[in-house]
Scaffold this active site. Structure first.
Site, PDB file in Angstrom:
ATOM      1  N   ILE A   1       0.861  -1.175   0.000  1.00  0.00           N
ATOM      2  CA  ILE A   1       0.000   0.000   0.000  1.00  0.00           C
ATOM      3  C   ILE A   1       0.900   1.227   0.000  1.00  0.00           C
ATOM      4  CG2 ILE A   1      -2.066  -1.021   1.010  1.00  0.00           C
ATOM      5  CD1 ILE A   1      -1.199  -0.191   3.727  1.00  0.00           C
ATOM      6  N   ASP A   2       0.383   2.316  -0.521  1.00  0.00           N
ATOM      7  CA  ASP A   2       1.193   3.515  -0.691  1.00  0.00           C
ATOM      8  C   ASP A   2       1.640   4.107   0.644  1.00  0.00           C
ATOM      9  OD1 ASP A   2       0.781   3.355  -3.459  1.00  0.00           O
ATOM     10  OD2 ASP A   2      -1.105   4.465  -3.300  1.00  0.00           O
ATOM     11  N   LYS A   3       2.671   4.918   0.579  1.00  0.00           N
ATOM     12  CA  LYS A   3       3.244   5.546   1.773  1.00  0.00           C
ATOM     13  C   LYS A   3       2.177   6.234   2.629  1.00  0.00           C
ATOM     14  CE  LYS A   3       6.062   9.515   3.105  1.00  0.00           C
ATOM     15  NZ  LYS A   3       6.824  10.688   2.613  1.00  0.00           N
TER      16      LYS A   3
ATOM     17  N   THR B   1      -1.111   5.890   2.463  1.00  0.00           N
ATOM     18  CA  THR B   1      -2.303   5.077   2.713  1.00  0.00           C
ATOM     19  C   THR B   1      -2.032   4.241   3.962  1.00  0.00           C
ATOM     20  OG1 THR B   1      -2.873   4.954   0.364  1.00  0.00           O
ATOM     21  CG2 THR B   1      -3.809   3.268   1.804  1.00  0.00           C
TER      22      THR B   1
ATOM     23  N   ARG C   1      -7.255   5.502  -6.047  1.00  0.00           N
ATOM     24  CA  ARG C   1      -7.001   6.937  -6.239  1.00  0.00           C
ATOM     25  C   ARG C   1      -7.274   7.350  -7.682  1.00  0.00           C
ATOM     26  NH1 ARG C   1      -1.018   7.318  -4.011  1.00  0.00           N
ATOM     27  NH2 ARG C   1      -1.305   9.554  -4.414  1.00  0.00           N
TER      28      ARG C   1
END
Length: 300
Positions: free
Chosen positions: A134-136, A138, A235
Site C-alpha cells: 500500500i502507498d506511503k 495510505t 485513487r
C-alpha cells in the site's frame, strides 16, 4: 542511469523479446522497465507485445544497479495478527513499505527485519516478505509472509481474487447513488511517468466496487472493494469518476484539507490461511488523522 538507443534492423518480433535480446536482459526485467515507463518506441509507450517495425527507434532508460544492505531497525509495529507463517500489520500513514534506491532506512521492511527471524525471499532483498503493498500515505492492513510457501499461497489468492481487500476513503463531492462499479483499465500516464491513469494504451484491466457509507455537504465516505490490484487503483478510479480522494497530492485537488496525504485506509482483509486453511477476517481501526476529520465532519 544510462540511456540505450536501439535502431531496429529487423521487424515483427515482440518489443519485450527484441529489447531483452539486444541488451541481454531477462524478460522479467524488461517487464519491470516497461511498467515503469522506461522503454519508449519512437517516443511513446507501447505494450510488451507490440510488433517492432523496421524503422522504429527504441529508447531504454536503464537505472544504475545499486548494491545495498538493508539493515534491521527497531520499530513500534502495530501488529494485528501473527503466527509462524505470516504477520499482518496495521501500517500507519507516512510509512514507506519497502526500501528503494536512495531510500534504504526508516521503511516497514527495516522494522520487519528487526521483528522477524525470517521473511519470504521471493521478492528479493529490497522486498522480503512483501506480497502486496500500500502507498506511503495510505494506512491500514498489510500481509507480510515469513516463508516462501506462505508467500506463494497468498500471492495466488490475490491473483485468483479470493483475497478480499476493503478500503475506506473520504472523497470530494457527495453521491446521488449508493453504490457502483468502476471498470476502467489503468496504465502509466503518458504525460507523467510518475502517475497512473485510466487509459486504453499499455494498460491492464482494473475493477473497483464502491458503496457510499455517508454523504456530507462537500464530501462522501465510501467503502471500496478491490477486484484487481493496480498501482494507485482507488485513487485513479475515484479521480476518473469525478470524486478524487481528499488530501491526495497526486490525483486530487490542489486546494483540499491538510491531511498529510490521501484519506485512504485498508480497513478489512479476508484470506485463507496458507497452512491451516482457515478463513481469516481482520480489521484495522482508522488512522488518527482520518478519524479526526470524520469526527469534525459529523459535528458539522
Amino acid at each position: 542511469m544510462s540511456i540505450e538507443i536501439l535502431e531496429c534492423i529487423t521487424y515483427g518480433e515482440r518489443l519485450d523479446k527484441t529489447v531483452a535480446q539486444a541488451l541481454n536482459l531477462s524478460r522479467g526485467r524488461i517487464k519491470e522497465l516497461l511498467e515503469d515507463g522506461r522503454i519508449l518506441v519512437n517516443g511513446s509507450l507501447e505494450k510488451a507485445s507490440y510488433p517492432v517495425q523496421e524503422e522504429d527507434q527504441i529508447q531504454v532508460d536503464l537505472p544504475e544497479a545499486e548494491e545495498v544492505e538493508i539493515l534491521p531497525e527497531p520499530m513500534d509495529l502495530d501488529i494485528v495478527y501473527e503466527d509462524s507463517d505470516l504477520v499482518v500489520i496495521n501500517k500507519p500513514k507516512g510509512l514507506v513499505v519497502h526500501p528503494a534506491p536512495g531510500h534504504h532506512t526508516g521503511t516497514l521492511v527495516n522494522g520487519l527485519l528487526a521483528h522477524c527471524q525470517d521473511l519470504s525471499g521471493i521478492n528479493g532483498k529490497l522486498r522480503p516478505g512483501i506480497v502486496h503493498r500500500i502507498d506511503k500515505d495510505t494506512s491500514g492492513l498489510l500481509i507480510i509472509c515469513k516463508n516462501d510457501h506462505s508467500h506463494q499461497e497468498i500471492a495466488k489468492q490475490l491473483q485468483d481474487k479470493t483475497c478480499h481487500r476493503e478500503y475506506l476513503a473520504l472523497v470530494h463531492h457527495p453521491f446521488d447513488h449508493d453504490h457502483g462499479t468502476i471498470d476502467a483499465p489503468i496504465g502509466r500516464d503518458e504525460k507523467d511517468r510518475q502517475k497512473m491513469a485510466v487509459t486504453a494504451k499499455n494498460s491492464k484491466p482494473a475493477i473497483t466496487h464502491f458503496r457510499v457509507l455517508k454523504n456530507y455537504k462537500d464530501y462522501a465516505l465510501v467503502s471500496c472493494l478491490l477486484e484487481t490490484g493496480r498501482t494507485h487503483q482507488i485513487r485513479v478510479h475515484m479521480q476518473y469518476i469525478g470524486h478524487p480522494v481528499v488530501g491526495d497530492p497526486k490525483y486530487g485537488y490542489r486546494k483540499t484539507m491538510d491531511t498529510k496525504g490521501q484519506l485512504l485506509h485498508a480497513a478489512h482483509i479476508e484470506f485463507i490461511h496458507p497452512s491451516t486453511k482457515e478463513k481469516m477476517s481482520l480489521d484495522a481501526p482508522l488512522d488518527p488523522i482520518f478519524a479526526k476529520v470524520l469526527e469534525q465532519l459529523d459535528k458539522e
